[in-house]
Design a protein around this motif. Sequence first.
Motif, PDB file in Angstrom:
ATOM      1  N   TYR A   1     -28.796  -9.873 -29.970  1.00  0.00           N
ATOM      2  CA  TYR A   1     -29.245  -9.587 -31.339  1.00  0.00           C
ATOM      3  C   TYR A   1     -28.634 -10.565 -32.337  1.00  0.00           C
ATOM      4  N   ALA A   2     -27.314 -10.807 -32.226  1.00  0.00           N
ATOM      5  CA  ALA A   2     -26.648 -11.717 -33.154  1.00  0.00           C
ATOM      6  C   ALA A   2     -27.281 -13.103 -33.120  1.00  0.00           C
ATOM      7  N   HIS A   3     -27.645 -13.560 -31.944  1.00  0.00           N
ATOM      8  CA  HIS A   3     -28.213 -14.899 -31.824  1.00  0.00           C
ATOM      9  C   HIS A   3     -29.615 -14.971 -32.429  1.00  0.00           C
ATOM     10  N   THR A   4     -30.360 -13.869 -32.374  1.00  0.00           N
ATOM     11  CA  THR A   4     -31.666 -13.881 -33.039  1.00  0.00           C
ATOM     12  C   THR A   4     -31.522 -13.974 -34.551  1.00  0.00           C
ATOM     13  N   ARG A   5     -30.347 -13.565 -35.059  1.00  0.00           N
ATOM     14  CA  ARG A   5     -30.088 -13.640 -36.502  1.00  0.00           C
ATOM     15  C   ARG A   5     -29.278 -14.871 -36.882  1.00  0.00           C
ATOM     16  N   GLY A   6     -29.046 -15.763 -35.920  1.00  0.00           N
ATOM     17  CA  GLY A   6     -28.346 -17.010 -36.203  1.00  0.00           C
ATOM     18  C   GLY A   6     -26.847 -16.887 -36.362  1.00  0.00           C
ATOM     19  N   ALA A   7     -26.259 -15.823 -35.821  1.00  0.00           N
ATOM     20  CA  ALA A   7     -24.817 -15.592 -35.960  1.00  0.00           C
ATOM     21  C   ALA A   7     -24.088 -15.893 -34.656  1.00  0.00           C
ATOM     22  N   LEU A   8     -22.820 -16.242 -34.784  1.00  0.00           N
ATOM     23  CA  LEU A   8     -21.949 -16.451 -33.625  1.00  0.00           C
ATOM     24  C   LEU A   8     -21.326 -15.124 -33.193  1.00  0.00           C
ATOM     25  N   VAL A   9     -20.930 -15.059 -31.921  1.00  0.00           N
ATOM     26  CA  VAL A   9     -20.229 -13.892 -31.390  1.00  0.00           C
ATOM     27  C   VAL A   9     -18.880 -14.339 -30.852  1.00  0.00           C
ATOM     28  N   VAL A  10     -17.825 -13.718 -31.352  1.00  0.00           N
ATOM     29  CA  VAL A  10     -16.455 -13.991 -30.925  1.00  0.00           C
ATOM     30  C   VAL A  10     -15.919 -12.741 -30.251  1.00  0.00           C
ATOM     31  N   ALA A  11     -15.301 -12.902 -29.091  1.00  0.00           N
ATOM     32  CA  ALA A  11     -14.765 -11.761 -28.350  1.00  0.00           C
ATOM     33  C   ALA A  11     -13.281 -11.947 -28.078  1.00  0.00           C
ATOM     34  N   ASP A  12     -12.498 -10.919 -28.378  1.00  0.00           N
ATOM     35  CA  ASP A  12     -11.087 -10.892 -27.984  1.00  0.00           C
ATOM     36  C   ASP A  12     -11.042 -10.437 -26.533  1.00  0.00           C
ATOM     37  N   ASN A  13     -10.587 -11.325 -25.658  1.00  0.00           N
ATOM     38  CA  ASN A  13     -10.593 -11.078 -24.218  1.00  0.00           C
ATOM     39  C   ASN A  13      -9.179 -10.880 -23.667  1.00  0.00           C
ATOM     40  N   THR A  14      -8.252 -10.433 -24.513  1.00  0.00           N
ATOM     41  CA  THR A  14      -6.874 -10.256 -24.050  1.00  0.00           C
ATOM     42  C   THR A  14      -6.806  -9.243 -22.918  1.00  0.00           C
TER      43      THR A  14
ATOM     44  N   GLN B   1     -19.838 -15.388 -20.351  1.00  0.00           N
ATOM     45  CA  GLN B   1     -20.938 -15.156 -19.409  1.00  0.00           C
ATOM     46  C   GLN B   1     -21.820 -13.994 -19.870  1.00  0.00           C
ATOM     47  N   LEU B   2     -21.310 -13.185 -20.786  1.00  0.00           N
ATOM     48  CA  LEU B   2     -22.064 -12.045 -21.318  1.00  0.00           C
ATOM     49  C   LEU B   2     -22.705 -12.361 -22.666  1.00  0.00           C
ATOM     50  N   GLY B   3     -22.686 -13.624 -23.067  1.00  0.00           N
ATOM     51  CA  GLY B   3     -23.401 -14.033 -24.267  1.00  0.00           C
ATOM     52  C   GLY B   3     -22.546 -14.445 -25.438  1.00  0.00           C
ATOM     53  N   ALA B   4     -21.246 -14.158 -25.418  1.00  0.00           N
ATOM     54  CA  ALA B   4     -20.388 -14.568 -26.539  1.00  0.00           C
ATOM     55  C   ALA B   4     -20.311 -16.088 -26.608  1.00  0.00           C
ATOM     56  N   ASP B   5     -20.044 -16.586 -27.806  1.00  0.00           N
ATOM     57  CA  ASP B   5     -19.900 -18.031 -28.015  1.00  0.00           C
ATOM     58  C   ASP B   5     -18.445 -18.477 -27.927  1.00  0.00           C
ATOM     59  N   VAL B   6     -17.538 -17.563 -28.265  1.00  0.00           N
ATOM     60  CA  VAL B   6     -16.106 -17.860 -28.311  1.00  0.00           C
ATOM     61  C   VAL B   6     -15.354 -16.713 -27.670  1.00  0.00           C
ATOM     62  N   SER B   7     -14.393 -17.043 -26.827  1.00  0.00           N
ATOM     63  CA  SER B   7     -13.526 -16.033 -26.217  1.00  0.00           C
ATOM     64  C   SER B   7     -12.084 -16.412 -26.523  1.00  0.00           C
ATOM     65  N   LEU B   8     -11.341 -15.469 -27.073  1.00  0.00           N
ATOM     66  CA  LEU B   8      -9.939 -15.734 -27.387  1.00  0.00           C
ATOM     67  C   LEU B   8      -9.063 -14.683 -26.721  1.00  0.00           C
ATOM     68  N   LEU B   9      -7.798 -15.038 -26.531  1.00  0.00           N
ATOM     69  CA  LEU B   9      -6.869 -14.084 -25.920  1.00  0.00           C
ATOM     70  C   LEU B   9      -5.438 -14.424 -26.285  1.00  0.00           C
ATOM     71  N   ALA B  10      -4.581 -13.431 -26.087  1.00  0.00           N
ATOM     72  CA  ALA B  10      -3.139 -13.634 -26.218  1.00  0.00           C
ATOM     73  C   ALA B  10      -2.592 -13.970 -24.836  1.00  0.00           C
ATOM     74  N   ALA B  11      -2.246 -15.235 -24.630  1.00  0.00           N
ATOM     75  CA  ALA B  11      -1.642 -15.638 -23.358  1.00  0.00           C
ATOM     76  C   ALA B  11      -0.248 -15.044 -23.193  1.00  0.00           C
ATOM     77  N   THR B  12       0.283 -14.482 -24.267  1.00  0.00           N
ATOM     78  CA  THR B  12       1.539 -13.733 -24.235  1.00  0.00           C
ATOM     79  C   THR B  12       1.508 -12.647 -23.174  1.00  0.00           C
ATOM     80  N   LYS B  13       0.332 -12.081 -22.914  1.00  0.00           N
ATOM     81  CA  LYS B  13       0.225 -10.888 -22.060  1.00  0.00           C
ATOM     82  C   LYS B  13       0.193 -11.282 -20.582  1.00  0.00           C
ATOM     83  N   TYR B  14      -0.909 -11.029 -19.894  1.00  0.00           N
ATOM     84  CA  TYR B  14      -0.926 -11.179 -18.436  1.00  0.00           C
ATOM     85  C   TYR B  14      -0.834 -12.630 -17.976  1.00  0.00           C
TER      86      TYR B  14
END
Length: 393
Positions: free
Chosen positions: A174-187, A198-211
């Motif tokens: 849906y976001a892409h049909t409206r011209g928006a980016l999708v950012v996902a916190d993948n911590t 792989q699920l459609g997000a454009d950006v994936s970020l995480l805290a490498a502090t964790k696992y």
Amino acid sequence: MSKSSSLQTRLLHAGKSPAYSGGIAVNQPVVRASTVLFANTAEQREMRSRRGSERIFSYGARGTPTTFALEDVLSELEGAWRTRLFPTGLAAIGMTLLAYLKPGDHFLMADSVYEPARALAQGFLKQHGIACTFFAADGLDLQAKWQDNTKLVYVECPGSLVYEMCDLLAISAYAHTRGALVVADNTWGSGVQYQPLQLGADVSLLAATKYLSGHSDVMMGAVSTKQACWSALNECCDAFGMTVSPDDAWLVMRGVRSMAARLQMHERHAMEIANWLQARPEVPTVFCPALPEHPGHELWKRDCSGTNGLISFELTPGTDDATVDRLIDGLTLFGIGASWGGYESLVTVAHMNKARTVSDWSKRGPVVRLHIGLEDPADLIADLETGFARLQA
């Protein structure tokens, strides 16, 4: 260098290009550098002209071979075009939002995000003319809250503290049909158990502090992107001088090597304790997306390849703070701490009325979050049993 040079001069210039033969080290060496030297001015000009679009060892603030190696590992994990490293997970979040949003823009943020990300949206970004609206953790009200100037959707899945699932495939479409980016916190997923790109997000970020680190001794964030949106992030990072210590990058790289094996142990131990908690009369709800009773379990089965050491549980509504403290304070194997992802078990209280604004937690009981470490789960259960005994007292 001339042998006639003084001792001090020779001490400064010797050993920069050691000659040796043999194999290569198993682990990437630590390369510490600020200044980088070039053979001549033409080479310096060429390297500087290329470093905006290529990853070139040209100055310490733009990375070293040690940090480049970790970036490559994370790009491999996330299925990304490129990756940048940051001194903390929150720095990664902030720089990402600044890279893709400008004053006058609006973005949508899931109700389930990490609380400092919520504070960033409601504080700094709002003060600088970037508006944010929170949507339900499951994403079902996303379209209703869309605005003409919505430029970005920010999700965290599974959500922070109680692990809500959202349909990232549908949100991204849906976001892409409206011209928006999708950012996902993948911590939570660490690039192993959940793959937002792989699920459609454009950006994936995480805290490498964790696992990724796994040893509770280093702070770091990372952002991985698809090719189309890489330049904006990369330019913003260069403008702000964002980099990490090569020593920290080396520590995270060391942790990555054992991460898959550690996650299997975390999952096995956490599921044993989650099932035990479900049988406790004091616990109306256990929060873990791998449990069949979890509201997002079907999405977890579709999108995730496992779970980790995080579980939370709700106590009976009406349980007061002093009683919760009594349960926690006497635990001996669970450290009282807000982070997670290390080898050790942790416990903290989750203040859900502050952490959520779209969903109403006012009539629910207090929530306790556990990170289940690598200790023997039988010992952890025995420790928790003593805690529940104190709660009853």
